[in-house]
Design a protein around this motif. Structure first.
Motif, PDB file in Angstrom:
ATOM      1  N   VAL A  32       8.857   7.743  -7.011  1.00  0.00           N
ATOM      2  CA  VAL A  32       7.590   7.584  -6.812  1.00  0.00           C
ATOM      3  C   VAL A  32       6.819   7.973  -5.305  1.00  0.00           C
ATOM      4  O   VAL A  32       7.757   8.120  -4.550  1.00  0.00           O
ATOM      5  CB  VAL A  32       6.895   6.194  -6.970  1.00  0.00           C
ATOM      6  N   ASP A  33       5.622   8.297  -5.182  1.00  0.00           N
ATOM      7  CA  ASP A  33       5.165   8.597  -3.776  1.00  0.00           C
ATOM      8  C   ASP A  33       5.281   7.457  -2.977  1.00  0.00           C
ATOM      9  O   ASP A  33       4.948   6.302  -2.978  1.00  0.00           O
ATOM     10  CB  ASP A  33       3.360   8.661  -4.002  1.00  0.00           C
ATOM     11  N   TYR A  35       4.438   7.429   0.083  1.00  0.00           N
ATOM     12  CA  TYR A  35       3.217   7.048   0.949  1.00  0.00           C
ATOM     13  C   TYR A  35       1.998   6.328   0.211  1.00  0.00           C
ATOM     14  O   TYR A  35       0.947   6.076   0.814  1.00  0.00           O
ATOM     15  CB  TYR A  35       2.759   8.236   1.519  1.00  0.00           C
ATOM     16  N   HIS A  36       2.302   6.003  -1.108  1.00  0.00           N
ATOM     17  CA  HIS A  36       1.055   5.339  -1.740  1.00  0.00           C
ATOM     18  C   HIS A  36       1.334   3.811  -1.032  1.00  0.00           C
ATOM     19  O   HIS A  36       2.055   3.292  -0.821  1.00  0.00           O
ATOM     20  CB  HIS A  36       1.534   5.300  -3.162  1.00  0.00           C
ATOM     21  N   PRO A  37      -0.149   3.210  -0.794  1.00  0.00           N
ATOM     22  CA  PRO A  37      -0.217   2.183  -0.384  1.00  0.00           C
ATOM     23  C   PRO A  37       0.762   0.688  -1.047  1.00  0.00           C
ATOM     24  O   PRO A  37       1.321   0.016  -0.215  1.00  0.00           O
ATOM     25  CB  PRO A  37      -1.575   1.535  -0.618  1.00  0.00           C
ATOM     26  N   PHE A  38       0.805   0.745  -2.224  1.00  0.00           N
ATOM     27  CA  PHE A  38       1.702  -0.171  -3.030  1.00  0.00           C
ATOM     28  C   PHE A  38       3.180   0.109  -2.625  1.00  0.00           C
ATOM     29  O   PHE A  38       3.772  -0.974  -2.491  1.00  0.00           O
ATOM     30  CB  PHE A  38       1.584  -0.021  -4.516  1.00  0.00           C
ATOM     31  N   SER A  39       3.687   1.464  -2.414  1.00  0.00           N
ATOM     32  CA  SER A  39       4.987   1.595  -2.050  1.00  0.00           C
ATOM     33  C   SER A  39       5.258   0.863  -0.595  1.00  0.00           C
ATOM     34  O   SER A  39       6.219   0.598  -0.289  1.00  0.00           O
ATOM     35  CB  SER A  39       5.166   3.132  -2.251  1.00  0.00           C
ATOM     36  N   GLN A  40       4.419   1.322   0.109  1.00  0.00           N
ATOM     37  CA  GLN A  40       4.422   0.939   1.458  1.00  0.00           C
ATOM     38  C   GLN A  40       4.636  -0.571   1.801  1.00  0.00           C
ATOM     39  O   GLN A  40       5.337  -1.031   2.573  1.00  0.00           O
ATOM     40  CB  GLN A  40       3.313   1.341   2.512  1.00  0.00           C
ATOM     41  N   ARG A 127      -4.956   8.161  -9.985  1.00  0.00           N
ATOM     42  CA  ARG A 127      -4.223   8.390  -9.129  1.00  0.00           C
ATOM     43  C   ARG A 127      -3.193   7.209  -9.176  1.00  0.00           C
ATOM     44  O   ARG A 127      -2.023   7.243  -9.275  1.00  0.00           O
ATOM     45  CB  ARG A 127      -4.716   8.355  -7.756  1.00  0.00           C
ATOM     46  N   THR A 128      -3.811   5.857  -9.262  1.00  0.00           N
ATOM     47  CA  THR A 128      -2.909   4.629  -9.525  1.00  0.00           C
ATOM     48  C   THR A 128      -2.328   4.707 -10.927  1.00  0.00           C
ATOM     49  O   THR A 128      -1.090   4.398 -10.935  1.00  0.00           O
ATOM     50  CB  THR A 128      -3.757   3.535  -9.316  1.00  0.00           C
ATOM     51  N   TYR A 131       0.673   7.065 -10.705  1.00  0.00           N
ATOM     52  CA  TYR A 131       1.737   6.218  -9.847  1.00  0.00           C
ATOM     53  C   TYR A 131       2.501   5.370 -10.610  1.00  0.00           C
ATOM     54  O   TYR A 131       3.826   5.361 -10.524  1.00  0.00           O
ATOM     55  CB  TYR A 131       0.976   5.290  -8.644  1.00  0.00           C
ATOM     56  N   THR A 134       4.517   7.331 -13.308  1.00  0.00           N
ATOM     57  CA  THR A 134       5.952   7.879 -12.656  1.00  0.00           C
ATOM     58  C   THR A 134       6.955   6.824 -12.406  1.00  0.00           C
ATOM     59  O   THR A 134       8.200   6.969 -12.785  1.00  0.00           O
ATOM     60  CB  THR A 134       5.441   8.328 -11.424  1.00  0.00           C
TER      61      THR A 134
END
Length: 184
Positions: A32-33, A35-40, A127-128, A131, A134
């Motif tokens: 997954v991305d 740089y997505h805020p949840f990933s960070q 977008r979410t 995410y 994915t």
């Protein structure tokens, strides 16, 4: 639905830290991305703990996250429930812990499936939604090969959800009952 969550809330709370590590594993596995805020958020929470196992990876499988998930939940179970037990009881508890970790993973995946389904109907949350889709692609992608799409609608998502619900509602409680009968 969510059988374990509502039947044993204390056990669910013990497994929340382990589920955060499972999310880290799933995010890295699905690619997954970053740089997505949840990933960070997940990456920042889990990074110090993964250093214990030197961020052990095999391909795109984060073995360190899986080990942390299993061991952290086991340690928390031992702290809360296992004061002064023998080593045999600790071994039995480890097997029981693996069972509950698998059950919690299923619960988390069901929650992610529900969130993704709801977000897919909200245009501003596209977008979410992508995410989370994915993130769930390793699970739904298996069925995408066998189940044809109807226009833009993928039925594999529904099949995975129904299969997870069946396993969560019937198979897992029966396995737990068998483990309890055999001495867990």
């Amino acid at each position: 639905m969510l059988t374990l969550l509502f039947s044993m809330p204390l056990v669910f709370l013990v497994y929340i830290p382990g589920m955060i590590f499972f999310l880290r594993f799933l995010m890295e596995y699905a690619g997954v991305d970053f740089y997505h805020p949840f990933s960070q958020l997940i990456f920042k929470i889990t990074a110090p703990f993964l250093k214990v196992f030197n961020n052990l990876h095999i391909g795109n499988i984060n073995v360190a996250a899986l080990l942390n998930m299993i061991l952290l939940s086991y340690v928390l179970i031992c702290v809360f429930f296992m004061k002064g037990f023998s080593t045999e009881a600790m071994a039995v508890m480890f097997v029981g812990n693996l069972f509950f970790v698998i059950w919690m993973i299923m619960e988390l995946l069901i929650i992610l499936l529900i969130i993704t389904a709801v977000l897919s109907w909200i245009p501003s949350a596209y977008r979410t939604s992508v995410y989370f889709m994915t993130m769930l692609k390793p699970l739904t992608g298996v069925f995408d090969r066998f189940i044809p799409r109807i226009g833009y609608i993928s039925l594999s998502f529904l099949v995975v959800f129904l299969l997870m619900q069946f396993i969560d509602g019937t198979v897992m409680p029966r396995l737990l009952f068998m483990l309890i009968q055999r001495g867990l």
